[in-house]
Design a protein around this motif. Structure first.
Motif, PDB file in Angstrom:
ATOM      1  N   GLU A  40      -3.740   7.924  -2.690  1.00 24.75           N
ATOM      2  CA  GLU A  40      -2.814   6.836  -2.995  1.00 24.75           C
ATOM      3  C   GLU A  40      -1.467   7.050  -2.315  1.00 24.75           C
ATOM      4  O   GLU A  40      -0.914   6.148  -1.706  1.00 24.75           O
ATOM      5  CB  GLU A  40      -2.641   6.707  -4.512  1.00 24.75           C
ATOM      6  CG  GLU A  40      -1.734   5.596  -4.935  1.00 24.75           C
ATOM      7  CD  GLU A  40      -2.258   4.219  -4.590  1.00 24.75           C
ATOM      8  OE1 GLU A  40      -1.425   3.321  -4.404  1.00 24.75           O
ATOM      9  OE2 GLU A  40      -3.487   4.027  -4.493  1.00 24.75           O
ATOM     10  N   SER A  41      -0.929   8.271  -2.438  1.00 26.09           N
ATOM     11  CA  SER A  41       0.377   8.550  -1.846  1.00 26.09           C
ATOM     12  C   SER A  41       0.450  10.021  -1.468  1.00 26.09           C
ATOM     13  O   SER A  41       0.254  10.896  -2.314  1.00 26.09           O
ATOM     14  CB  SER A  41       1.483   8.213  -2.834  1.00 26.09           C
ATOM     15  OG  SER A  41       2.741   8.517  -2.279  1.00 26.09           O
ATOM     16  N   GLU A  42       0.731  10.266  -0.187  1.00 24.49           N
ATOM     17  CA  GLU A  42       0.871  11.639   0.310  1.00 24.49           C
ATOM     18  C   GLU A  42       2.072  11.691   1.256  1.00 24.49           C
ATOM     19  O   GLU A  42       1.934  11.600   2.478  1.00 24.49           O
ATOM     20  CB  GLU A  42      -0.408  12.072   1.026  1.00 24.49           C
ATOM     21  CG  GLU A  42      -0.455  13.531   1.326  1.00 24.49           C
ATOM     22  CD  GLU A  42      -1.806  13.959   1.868  1.00 24.49           C
ATOM     23  OE1 GLU A  42      -2.053  15.169   1.842  1.00 24.49           O
ATOM     24  OE2 GLU A  42      -2.592  13.122   2.317  1.00 24.49           O
ATOM     25  N   PRO A  43       3.291  11.797   0.695  1.00 26.18           N
ATOM     26  CA  PRO A  43       4.508  11.728   1.509  1.00 26.18           C
ATOM     27  C   PRO A  43       4.638  12.854   2.535  1.00 26.18           C
ATOM     28  O   PRO A  43       5.255  12.664   3.574  1.00 26.18           O
ATOM     29  CB  PRO A  43       5.645  11.810   0.492  1.00 26.18           C
ATOM     30  CG  PRO A  43       5.031  11.649  -0.848  1.00 26.18           C
ATOM     31  CD  PRO A  43       3.576  11.916  -0.718  1.00 26.18           C
ATOM     32  N   GLU A  51       1.897   5.076   2.329  1.00 27.95           N
ATOM     33  CA  GLU A  51       2.573   5.425   3.577  1.00 27.95           C
ATOM     34  C   GLU A  51       1.925   4.737   4.778  1.00 27.95           C
ATOM     35  O   GLU A  51       2.626   4.270   5.689  1.00 27.95           O
ATOM     36  CB  GLU A  51       2.571   6.943   3.778  1.00 27.95           C
ATOM     37  CG  GLU A  51       3.429   7.702   2.793  1.00 27.95           C
ATOM     38  CD  GLU A  51       2.766   7.923   1.439  1.00 27.95           C
ATOM     39  OE1 GLU A  51       3.492   8.249   0.482  1.00 27.95           O
ATOM     40  OE2 GLU A  51       1.537   7.754   1.325  1.00 27.95           O
ATOM     41  N   LEU A  52       0.601   4.652   4.777  1.00 26.11           N
ATOM     42  CA  LEU A  52      -0.083   3.968   5.874  1.00 26.11           C
ATOM     43  C   LEU A  52       0.243   2.484   5.883  1.00 26.11           C
ATOM     44  O   LEU A  52       0.414   1.887   6.950  1.00 26.11           O
ATOM     45  CB  LEU A  52      -1.597   4.185   5.769  1.00 26.11           C
ATOM     46  CG  LEU A  52      -2.085   5.590   6.097  1.00 26.11           C
ATOM     47  CD1 LEU A  52      -3.581   5.707   5.816  1.00 26.11           C
ATOM     48  CD2 LEU A  52      -1.782   5.966   7.528  1.00 26.11           C
ATOM     49  N   ARG A  57       3.175  -2.013   8.465  1.00 26.92           N
ATOM     50  CA  ARG A  57       4.209  -3.064   8.489  1.00 26.92           C
ATOM     51  C   ARG A  57       5.198  -2.834   9.638  1.00 26.92           C
ATOM     52  O   ARG A  57       5.600  -3.773  10.321  1.00 26.92           O
ATOM     53  CB  ARG A  57       4.942  -3.129   7.151  1.00 26.92           C
ATOM     54  CG  ARG A  57       4.163  -3.874   6.075  1.00 26.92           C
ATOM     55  CD  ARG A  57       5.015  -4.123   4.835  1.00 26.92           C
ATOM     56  NE  ARG A  57       5.416  -2.890   4.163  1.00 26.92           N
ATOM     57  CZ  ARG A  57       4.685  -2.197   3.303  1.00 26.92           C
ATOM     58  NH1 ARG A  57       3.482  -2.621   2.993  1.00 26.92           N
ATOM     59  NH2 ARG A  57       5.150  -1.096   2.740  1.00 26.92           N
ATOM     60  N   GLU A  58       5.597  -1.579   9.858  1.00 24.04           N
ATOM     61  CA  GLU A  58       6.498  -1.259  10.968  1.00 24.04           C
ATOM     62  C   GLU A  58       5.857  -1.603  12.307  1.00 24.04           C
ATOM     63  O   GLU A  58       6.513  -2.154  13.195  1.00 24.04           O
ATOM     64  CB  GLU A  58       6.870   0.230  10.936  1.00 24.04           C
ATOM     65  CG  GLU A  58       7.747   0.628   9.780  1.00 24.04           C
ATOM     66  CD  GLU A  58       7.879   2.138   9.649  1.00 24.04           C
ATOM     67  OE1 GLU A  58       7.368   2.883  10.520  1.00 24.04           O
ATOM     68  OE2 GLU A  58       8.494   2.579   8.660  1.00 24.04           O
ATOM     69  N   ALA A  59       4.576  -1.291  12.449  1.00 21.17           N
ATOM     70  CA  ALA A  59       3.869  -1.602  13.696  1.00 21.17           C
ATOM     71  C   ALA A  59       3.754  -3.111  13.898  1.00 21.17           C
ATOM     72  O   ALA A  59       3.865  -3.599  15.030  1.00 21.17           O
ATOM     73  CB  ALA A  59       2.477  -0.959  13.690  1.00 21.17           C
ATOM     74  N   GLU A  60       3.541  -3.853  12.820  1.00 24.56           N
ATOM     75  CA  GLU A  60       3.474  -5.318  12.925  1.00 24.56           C
ATOM     76  C   GLU A  60       4.816  -5.888  13.379  1.00 24.56           C
ATOM     77  O   GLU A  60       4.858  -6.807  14.198  1.00 24.56           O
ATOM     78  CB  GLU A  60       3.079  -5.932  11.578  1.00 24.56           C
ATOM     79  CG  GLU A  60       1.629  -5.729  11.227  1.00 24.56           C
ATOM     80  CD  GLU A  60       1.308  -6.213   9.820  1.00 24.56           C
ATOM     81  OE1 GLU A  60       2.247  -6.584   9.068  1.00 24.56           O
ATOM     82  OE2 GLU A  60       0.125  -6.214   9.467  1.00 24.56           O
ATOM     83  N   GLU A  61       5.918  -5.351  12.851  1.00 26.27           N
ATOM     84  CA  GLU A  61       7.246  -5.824  13.253  1.00 26.27           C
ATOM     85  C   GLU A  61       7.498  -5.533  14.730  1.00 26.27           C
ATOM     86  O   GLU A  61       8.040  -6.374  15.445  1.00 26.27           O
ATOM     87  CB  GLU A  61       8.321  -5.175  12.384  1.00 26.27           C
ATOM     88  CG  GLU A  61       8.319  -5.669  10.954  1.00 26.27           C
ATOM     89  CD  GLU A  61       9.222  -4.843  10.040  1.00 26.27           C
ATOM     90  OE1 GLU A  61       9.923  -3.936  10.533  1.00 26.27           O
ATOM     91  OE2 GLU A  61       9.210  -5.118   8.827  1.00 26.27           O
TER      92      GLU A  61
END
Length: 121
Positions: A40-43, A51-52, A57-61
Motif C-alpha cells: 500500500e505504501s512504501e516511502p 507512491e507509484l 500523476r507527475e509523469a502525466e503532467e
C-alpha cells in the motif's frame, strides 16, 4: 487475493484448538498483513501503491506539458524551413526582398523555439 487469504486464515486460526498451530497461523497472517501494508505504501523505495500513483500523476503532467510544447516546436521548425527555402529562392533569383522575408521568418522561428524552450509561451 492476499488480503482475502489473510482474512480466511484468521477465521481458520480462530477455530484451531492447538495453540502452537494457532500461533504459527497468526504469525503467517501477520506476515501477510505486513506485506499488504508495504504494498500500500512504501516511502523508502517509493514503490508502494500510493507512491507509484503519485509518480504516475507527475509523469502525466510532464506528458501533457510536452504535448502542448510539441505544436509550438513544430510551428517554429516550419518557420525556419520556409525561411531557408525563401533564402535559397532569393539567392537563386537575386531578389533581395525574399532574403528579408526569409530572415524575418528565421528570426520568428528561432524566437518561438527559444520562447517555448524557456517556458514563456
Amino acid at each position: 487475493m492476499l488480503s482475502a487469504e489473510a482474512d480466511r486464515a484468521a477465521l481458520d486460526a480462530a477455530q484451531l484448538a492447538d495453540p502452537a498451530a494457532r500461533g504459527a497461523m497468526e504469525q503467517q497472517i501477520g506476515r501477510w498483513r505486513a506485506t499488504l501494508s508495504r504494498w500500500e505504501s512504501e516511502p523508502e523505495t517509493r514503490e508502494g501503491r500510493r507512491e507509484l500513483a503519485a509518480r504516475a500523476r507527475e509523469a502525466e503532467e510532464a506528458r501533457d506539458r510536452a504535448m502542448k510544447e510539441d505544436g509550438r516546436f513544430d510551428a517554429a521548425a516550419a518557420l525556419l524551413q520556409v525561411g531557408i527555402v525563401l533564402a535559397s529562392a532569393g539567392i537563386i533569383t537575386g531578389t533581395v526582398s525574399l532574403a528579408w522575408v526569409a530572415g524575418a521568418l528565421g528570426l520568428a522561428g528561432a524566437a518561438l523555439s527559444a520562447a517555448t524552450f524557456a517556458g514563456l509561451v
